[in-house]
Design a protein around this motif. Sequence first.
Motif, PDB file in Angstrom:
ATOM      1  N   VAL A  59     -56.822  20.843  31.742  1.00 55.02           N
ATOM      2  CA  VAL A  59     -57.318  19.651  31.077  1.00 55.02           C
ATOM      3  C   VAL A  59     -58.747  19.440  31.564  1.00 55.02           C
ATOM      4  CG1 VAL A  59     -57.049  17.154  30.812  1.00 55.02           C
ATOM      5  CG2 VAL A  59     -55.033  18.636  30.903  1.00 55.02           C
ATOM      6  N   VAL A  60     -59.687  19.278  30.643  1.00 53.88           N
ATOM      7  CA  VAL A  60     -61.098  19.087  30.982  1.00 53.88           C
ATOM      8  C   VAL A  60     -61.574  17.793  30.340  1.00 53.88           C
ATOM      9  CG1 VAL A  60     -63.432  20.032  30.733  1.00 53.88           C
ATOM     10  CG2 VAL A  60     -61.501  21.570  31.136  1.00 53.88           C
ATOM     11  N   GLY A  61     -62.395  17.043  31.067  1.00 53.37           N
ATOM     12  CA  GLY A  61     -62.929  15.795  30.536  1.00 53.37           C
ATOM     13  C   GLY A  61     -64.243  15.455  31.209  1.00 53.37           C
ATOM     14  N   ALA A  62     -64.743  14.274  30.944  1.00 54.93           N
ATOM     15  CA  ALA A  62     -65.980  13.780  31.542  1.00 54.93           C
ATOM     16  C   ALA A  62     -65.796  12.314  31.883  1.00 54.93           C
ATOM     17  CB  ALA A  62     -67.156  13.964  30.583  1.00 54.93           C
ATOM     18  N   LEU A  63     -66.348  11.928  33.025  1.00 60.98           N
ATOM     19  CA  LEU A  63     -66.271  10.537  33.477  1.00 60.98           C
ATOM     20  C   LEU A  63     -67.609  10.123  34.081  1.00 60.98           C
ATOM     21  CD1 LEU A  63     -62.848  10.529  35.365  1.00 60.98           C
ATOM     22  CD2 LEU A  63     -63.393   9.237  33.295  1.00 60.98           C
ATOM     23  N   ALA A  64     -67.923   8.852  33.960  1.00 61.71           N
ATOM     24  CA  ALA A  64     -69.083   8.277  34.639  1.00 61.71           C
ATOM     25  C   ALA A  64     -68.677   7.898  36.062  1.00 61.71           C
ATOM     26  CB  ALA A  64     -69.568   7.042  33.885  1.00 61.71           C
ATOM     27  N   LYS A  65     -69.653   7.782  36.931  1.00 64.83           N
ATOM     28  CA  LYS A  65     -69.399   7.378  38.312  1.00 64.83           C
ATOM     29  C   LYS A  65     -68.647   6.046  38.334  1.00 64.83           C
ATOM     30  CE  LYS A  65     -71.736   5.918  42.517  1.00 64.83           C
ATOM     31  NZ  LYS A  65     -73.005   5.677  43.168  1.00 64.83           N
ATOM     32  N   GLY A  66     -67.614   5.993  39.163  1.00 66.79           N
ATOM     33  CA  GLY A  66     -66.860   4.762  39.320  1.00 66.79           C
ATOM     34  C   GLY A  66     -65.800   4.516  38.263  1.00 66.79           C
ATOM     35  N   THR A  67     -65.593   5.474  37.350  1.00 65.35           N
ATOM     36  CA  THR A  67     -64.577   5.300  36.316  1.00 65.35           C
ATOM     37  C   THR A  67     -63.381   6.215  36.572  1.00 65.35           C
ATOM     38  OG1 THR A  67     -65.584   6.908  34.812  1.00 65.35           O
ATOM     39  CG2 THR A  67     -66.296   4.597  34.607  1.00 65.35           C
ATOM     40  N   SER A  68     -62.299   5.946  35.852  1.00 69.42           N
ATOM     41  CA  SER A  68     -61.062   6.711  36.016  1.00 69.42           C
ATOM     42  C   SER A  68     -60.499   7.094  34.662  1.00 69.42           C
ATOM     43  CB  SER A  68     -60.012   5.871  36.750  1.00 69.42           C
ATOM     44  OG  SER A  68     -60.460   5.493  38.019  1.00 69.42           O
ATOM     45  N   SER A  69     -59.711   8.146  34.679  1.00 73.43           N
ATOM     46  CA  SER A  69     -58.964   8.576  33.503  1.00 73.43           C
ATOM     47  C   SER A  69     -57.503   8.694  33.911  1.00 73.43           C
ATOM     48  CB  SER A  69     -59.477   9.934  33.017  1.00 73.43           C
ATOM     49  OG  SER A  69     -58.651  10.441  31.999  1.00 73.43           O
ATOM     50  N   PHE A  70     -56.611   8.176  33.081  1.00 76.32           N
ATOM     51  CA  PHE A  70     -55.182   8.264  33.344  1.00 76.32           C
ATOM     52  C   PHE A  70     -54.556   9.133  32.255  1.00 76.32           C
ATOM     53  CE2 PHE A  70     -56.495   4.584  35.641  1.00 76.32           C
ATOM     54  CZ  PHE A  70     -55.642   4.500  36.731  1.00 76.32           C
ATOM     55  N   GLN A  71     -53.811  10.141  32.676  1.00 75.86           N
ATOM     56  CA  GLN A  71     -53.147  11.042  31.742  1.00 75.86           C
ATOM     57  C   GLN A  71     -51.655  11.045  32.015  1.00 75.86           C
ATOM     58  OE1 GLN A  71     -54.696  13.012  29.320  1.00 75.86           O
ATOM     59  NE2 GLN A  71     -56.539  11.871  29.828  1.00 75.86           N
ATOM     60  N   GLU A  72     -50.886  10.994  30.965  1.00 75.88           N
ATOM     61  CA  GLU A  72     -49.436  11.060  31.090  1.00 75.88           C
ATOM     62  C   GLU A  72     -49.034  12.522  31.250  1.00 75.88           C
ATOM     63  OE1 GLU A  72     -46.263   8.728  28.619  1.00 75.88           O
ATOM     64  OE2 GLU A  72     -46.845  10.534  27.515  1.00 75.88           O
ATOM     65  N   ILE A  73     -48.200  12.809  32.272  1.00 80.59           N
ATOM     66  CA  ILE A  73     -47.666  14.154  32.450  1.00 80.59           C
ATOM     67  C   ILE A  73     -46.152  14.054  32.600  1.00 80.59           C
ATOM     68  CG2 ILE A  73     -49.802  15.117  33.417  1.00 80.59           C
ATOM     69  CD1 ILE A  73     -48.578  14.879  36.199  1.00 80.59           C
ATOM     70  N   ASN A  74     -45.446  15.070  32.156  1.00 78.42           N
ATOM     71  CA  ASN A  74     -43.993  15.110  32.247  1.00 78.42           C
ATOM     72  C   ASN A  74     -43.586  16.036  33.379  1.00 78.42           C
ATOM     73  OD1 ASN A  74     -43.272  13.430  29.984  1.00 78.42           O
ATOM     74  ND2 ASN A  74     -44.115  15.049  28.701  1.00 78.42           N
ATOM     75  N   LEU A  75     -42.772  15.529  34.294  1.00 78.14           N
ATOM     76  CA  LEU A  75     -42.321  16.303  35.442  1.00 78.14           C
ATOM     77  C   LEU A  75     -40.800  16.363  35.455  1.00 78.14           C
ATOM     78  CD1 LEU A  75     -44.714  14.848  38.186  1.00 78.14           C
ATOM     79  CD2 LEU A  75     -45.102  16.788  36.641  1.00 78.14           C
ATOM     80  N   GLN A  76     -40.270  17.421  36.087  1.00 82.61           N
ATOM     81  CA  GLN A  76     -38.822  17.611  36.164  1.00 82.61           C
ATOM     82  C   GLN A  76     -38.312  17.307  37.565  1.00 82.61           C
ATOM     83  OE1 GLN A  76     -38.252  21.656  34.913  1.00 82.61           O
ATOM     84  NE2 GLN A  76     -38.192  21.106  32.759  1.00 82.61           N
ATOM     85  N   ALA A  77     -37.177  16.649  37.644  1.00 79.91           N
ATOM     86  CA  ALA A  77     -36.571  16.280  38.924  1.00 79.91           C
ATOM     87  C   ALA A  77     -36.340  17.525  39.785  1.00 79.91           C
ATOM     88  CB  ALA A  77     -35.250  15.561  38.688  1.00 79.91           C
TER      89      ALA A  77
END
Length: 152
Positions: A59-77
């Motif tokens: 996954v590739v993206g871009a952010l400004a200083k001081g910002t955040s990105s939240f991504q949903e991911i699916n994980l298995q027990a």
Amino acid sequence: MLRQLSLAAAAAAAFVALPGTAHAQDFRATVVAQLDAAARPVTGNGFRADPGVFSRDVVVGALAKGTSSFQEINLQAGASYFIAAACDEDCSDMDLRLFASDSDEALAEDTKEDDYPMITFTAPKTGRYMLAVDMAACGESMCYYGYRVFKK
């Protein structure tokens, strides 16, 4: 061109027509409902969701200083995960945090002052988790980042 504009206008109108949600915790259902509403006008014209558009390898993206990105991911027990991230040469500090979808307390995190955060985590239950990428220090208006999720 006019047909494209009318499809876009119909999708935008579908967003506006949705009622607001009273429960902030049900953010996913709200977003999915909005996306479903926006899709109705275009699916009637032959458009279909294309799951092949996004690569799951990285996954590739871009952010400004001081910002955040939240991504949903699916994980298995019971599965062990290693999540590695990196950013471009303009970035000097980036952090990773992993949350259960119903909590604001990090289950795993790497907030060291570096530009290559890594976390390991064993999922206690199967389901959706939120991965936060925080751009703590960026020397330009935007810094590029990427991450990969590995499973064992």
